[in-house]
Design a protein around this motif. Structure first.
Motif, short mmCIF file in Angstrom:
data_model
loop_
_atom_site.label_atom_id
_atom_site.label_comp_id
_atom_site.label_asym_id
_atom_site.label_seq_id
_atom_site.Cartn_x
_atom_site.Cartn_y
_atom_site.Cartn_z
N GLY A 1 0.81 -1.21 0.00
CA GLY A 1 0.00 0.00 0.00
C GLY A 1 0.85 1.26 0.00
N PRO A 2 0.20 2.44 0.04
CA PRO A 2 0.93 3.70 -0.07
C PRO A 2 1.39 4.25 1.28
CG PRO A 2 -1.42 4.12 -0.12
CD PRO A 2 -1.27 2.62 -0.01
N VAL A 3 2.46 5.03 1.24
CA VAL A 3 2.86 5.89 2.34
C VAL A 3 3.01 7.30 1.78
CG1 VAL A 3 4.66 6.50 4.01
CG2 VAL A 3 4.06 4.10 3.65
N LYS A 4 2.28 8.23 2.37
CA LYS A 4 2.35 9.63 1.91
C LYS A 4 3.33 10.37 2.82
CE LYS A 4 -2.35 9.31 0.16
NZ LYS A 4 -3.75 9.78 0.30
N LEU A 5 4.50 10.65 2.26
CA LEU A 5 5.61 11.24 3.01
C LEU A 5 5.81 12.69 2.61
CD1 LEU A 5 8.24 10.95 4.81
CD2 LEU A 5 9.42 10.34 2.69
N GLY A 6 5.79 13.58 3.61
CA GLY A 6 6.15 14.97 3.38
C GLY A 6 7.60 15.20 3.77
#
Length: 225
Positions: free
Chosen positions: A14-19
């Motif tokens: 799945g996704p990881v949304k990294l800033g």
């Protein structure tokens, strides 16, 4: 169950949304994007690069899972994990007279032209550091890109004050060298941290990404000064 499954060898997916804070994104994002998918091919990293304000807003709105920022002037309400230590360093043209010194103090710099990296929270921290010593920097130019500070310094126009970063090479984007010297006594000693809202639990995917970042960058800075 997800964590247990991962421990038993099941693949995280799945996704990881990294800033990532823009000033050090060049030093950490390429290594994360190269190495992490080899470790966890089922996870897709979605990268957002921005200012402190943009990243905090995105976290609050749920558009990010975690953000990498400096542990400086952060608002309350965030959990954090240390990624790597960092502190302010002096950037100089190789032929600048001060480049002959192994370490510099703020009074050494007060009369020199300063190329200011115009980004919060750094501006305020540096101003306070000079003021605490009864000094004021001579600002020659204000620019909003770290690479532009380095390029101007490498042309001999002035000195820069930038936070130490992993994977940083002392050559400007024009291919001109510069030198980096520590400050003694140190100034703005802090960490790059992963932060997320305290009322939010990290997914196993996001935890795995932070584990990888600590593994790759956590030893940086301890022996560099």
């Amino acid at each position: 169950e997800l964590v247990l499954g991962a421990q038993q060898g099941q693949e995280l997916r799945g996704p990881v949304k990294l800033g990532c804070f823009s000033s050090f994104a060049m030093s950490v994002v390429p290594e994360l994007l190269e190495g992490f998918p080899k470790r966890h091919p089922g996870i897709q990293i979605e990268i957002v690069v921005g200012t402190n304000e943009e990243l905090l807003s995105a976290l609050e709105a749920g558009r990010l899972d975690v953000a990498l920022v400096y542990d400086v002037s952060l608002p309350l309400g965030y959990s954090r994990r240390n990624i790597y230590p960092t502190q302010l360093e002096v950037h100089l043209h190789p032929e600048h007279p001060l480049a002959a010194k192994h370490a510099l103090d703020l009074p050494d710099l007060a009369d020199e032209p300063y190329i200011q990296y115009d980004a919060t929270p750094g501006i305020l921290n540096i101003a306070e550091a000079f003021t605490a010593r009864g000094l004021e920097p001579k600002v020659e130019a204000r620019v909003s890109q770290m690479s532009l500070v380095e390029a101007i310094v490498a042309r001999g126009v002035g000195y820069g004050l930038l936070m130490s970063r992993p994977n940083a090479f002392p050559v400007s984007t024009e291919g001109r060298p510069f030198v980096i010297r520590p400050l003694d006594p140190p100034v703005t000693v802090t960490h790059v941290v992963g932060i997320w809202p305290e009322d939010m639990n990290l997914t196993p995917r996001t935890s795995a990404l932070l584990d990888f970042a600590v593994e790759k960058f956590g030893g940086y800075g301890h022996d560099s000064v």
